[in-house]
Scaffold this motif. Structure first.
Motif, PDB file in Angstrom:
ATOM      1  N   ARG A  29       0.824  -1.218   0.000  1.00  0.00           N
ATOM      2  CA  ARG A  29       0.000   0.000   0.000  1.00  0.00           C
ATOM      3  C   ARG A  29       0.851   1.259   0.000  1.00  0.00           C
ATOM      4  O   ARG A  29       0.470   2.274  -0.598  1.00  0.00           O
ATOM      5  CB  ARG A  29      -0.956   0.000   1.206  1.00  0.00           C
ATOM      6  N   VAL A  30       2.007   1.226   0.669  1.00  0.00           N
ATOM      7  CA  VAL A  30       2.847   2.436   0.731  1.00  0.00           C
ATOM      8  C   VAL A  30       3.820   2.526  -0.444  1.00  0.00           C
ATOM      9  O   VAL A  30       4.456   3.553  -0.641  1.00  0.00           O
ATOM     10  CB  VAL A  30       3.619   2.525   2.071  1.00  0.00           C
ATOM     11  N   ARG A  31       3.974   1.411  -1.221  1.00  0.00           N
ATOM     12  CA  ARG A  31       4.790   1.393  -2.436  1.00  0.00           C
ATOM     13  C   ARG A  31       6.165   2.042  -2.234  1.00  0.00           C
ATOM     14  O   ARG A  31       6.488   3.062  -2.852  1.00  0.00           O
ATOM     15  CB  ARG A  31       4.040   2.076  -3.586  1.00  0.00           C
ATOM     16  N   PRO A  32       7.002   1.480  -1.398  1.00  0.00           N
ATOM     17  CA  PRO A  32       8.315   2.090  -1.138  1.00  0.00           C
ATOM     18  C   PRO A  32       9.289   1.887  -2.299  1.00  0.00           C
ATOM     19  O   PRO A  32       9.182   0.911  -3.065  1.00  0.00           O
ATOM     20  CB  PRO A  32       8.801   1.332   0.100  1.00  0.00           C
ATOM     21  N   ASP A  33      10.232   2.810  -2.437  1.00  0.00           N
ATOM     22  CA  ASP A  33      11.321   2.646  -3.405  1.00  0.00           C
ATOM     23  C   ASP A  33      12.418   1.750  -2.842  1.00  0.00           C
ATOM     24  O   ASP A  33      13.167   1.124  -3.591  1.00  0.00           O
ATOM     25  CB  ASP A  33      11.933   4.014  -3.743  1.00  0.00           C
ATOM     26  N   LEU A  34      12.492   1.721  -1.504  1.00  0.00           N
ATOM     27  CA  LEU A  34      13.581   0.990  -0.861  1.00  0.00           C
ATOM     28  C   LEU A  34      13.115   0.428   0.475  1.00  0.00           C
ATOM     29  O   LEU A  34      12.408   1.106   1.226  1.00  0.00           O
ATOM     30  CB  LEU A  34      14.770   1.941  -0.625  1.00  0.00           C
ATOM     31  N   ALA A  35      13.492  -0.803   0.764  1.00  0.00           N
ATOM     32  CA  ALA A  35      13.260  -1.398   2.078  1.00  0.00           C
ATOM     33  C   ALA A  35      14.614  -1.602   2.752  1.00  0.00           C
ATOM     34  O   ALA A  35      15.554  -2.080   2.116  1.00  0.00           O
ATOM     35  CB  ALA A  35      12.544  -2.743   1.944  1.00  0.00           C
TER      36      ALA A  35
END
Length: 238
Positions: A29-35
């Protein structure tokens, strides 16, 4: 994660992970570019990468690892200059602590991170910092010597073991939800221990003292003042 409380606006952000793992629906849901993941907790790394999300693993179990993590994060986020400035500030405070300790005998230090008994008014057993890497190094950086010389990262020490080790300084990291006055009374029951006998008990209650991050310099400063209070007196000409 559910534990991220700094800076304050982090508390309002969606929680996508906790102790037991990652909430993949929340993550998508937050669609991160990086974890970003600790290098020793990468059980979900491949699953996250299969979702098309880049993963950076960082090692923060040593002071060197923390520095490298800041360099990596600041570079990947387009904030390299800010990262370099932060590292320079950290090194400056470490140099300050080293200068305060220069020529001084390192006190033996017991660093307690957990009381095993619910009744904190009676110290019967604790978990202490051993050869964990980060905090063991921090004791040295502040001008002290870890009183525990075994190989365990977090040894459990009985009341009798604490008396036998007889540290010069005791540091106790206490959750803010616990009663500091009660914990202090518990330590006072070890009246024969040098740290208690000489009034050298430091109780830390802010959660930042349990997080290996850039704010570790606050912990370093508190420890330096506890280990070498005489340098403050010297500066005032006492």
């Amino acid at each position: 994660t559910q534990f991220c409380a700094y800076p304050p606006n982090a508390a309002a952000l969606p929680k996508v992970a906790g102790v037991s793992g990652v909430n993949f629906e929340a993550l998508l849901r937050v669609r991160p570019d990086l974890a970003v993941m600790p290098a020793d907790k990468t059980v979900n790394k491949e699953q996250i990468e299969r979702l098309g999300i880049r993963v950076l693993t960082v090692e923060v179990t040593s002071l060197e690892g923390l520095t490298n993590a800041i360099i990596s994060l600041s570079s990947l986020s387009g904030n390299k200059a800010a990262g370099e400035k932060l590292i320079a500030q950290m090194k400056n405070r470490m140099a300050w602590a080293a200068e305060r300790a220069k020529g001084k005998k390192p006190p033996s230090v017991l660093f307690s991170v957990m009381h095993s008994e619910q009744d904190i008014e009676h110290i019967s057993e604790i978990s202490a910092i051993g050869r964990d890497g980060f905090y063991d190094q921090l004791i040295g950086a502040a001008g002290g010597r870890n009183v525990y010389e075994g190989l365990l990262p977090y040894p459990r020490l009985s009341r009798e073991a604490i008396i036998f080790l007889n540290p010069d300084v005791i540091i106790d990291v206490l959750p803010s939800s616990e009663n500091e006055a009660a914990a202090r009374r518990g330590w006072m029951s070890l009246a024969s221990v040098n740290a208690i006998k000489n009034g050298r008990l430091l109780i830390l209650t802010d959660e930042m003292h349990t997080v290996p991050g850039p704010r570790f310099v606050k912990t370093l400063e508190a420890m330096s003042l506890a280990f070498h209070p005489e340098t403050e007196k010297e500066a005032r000409g006492e």
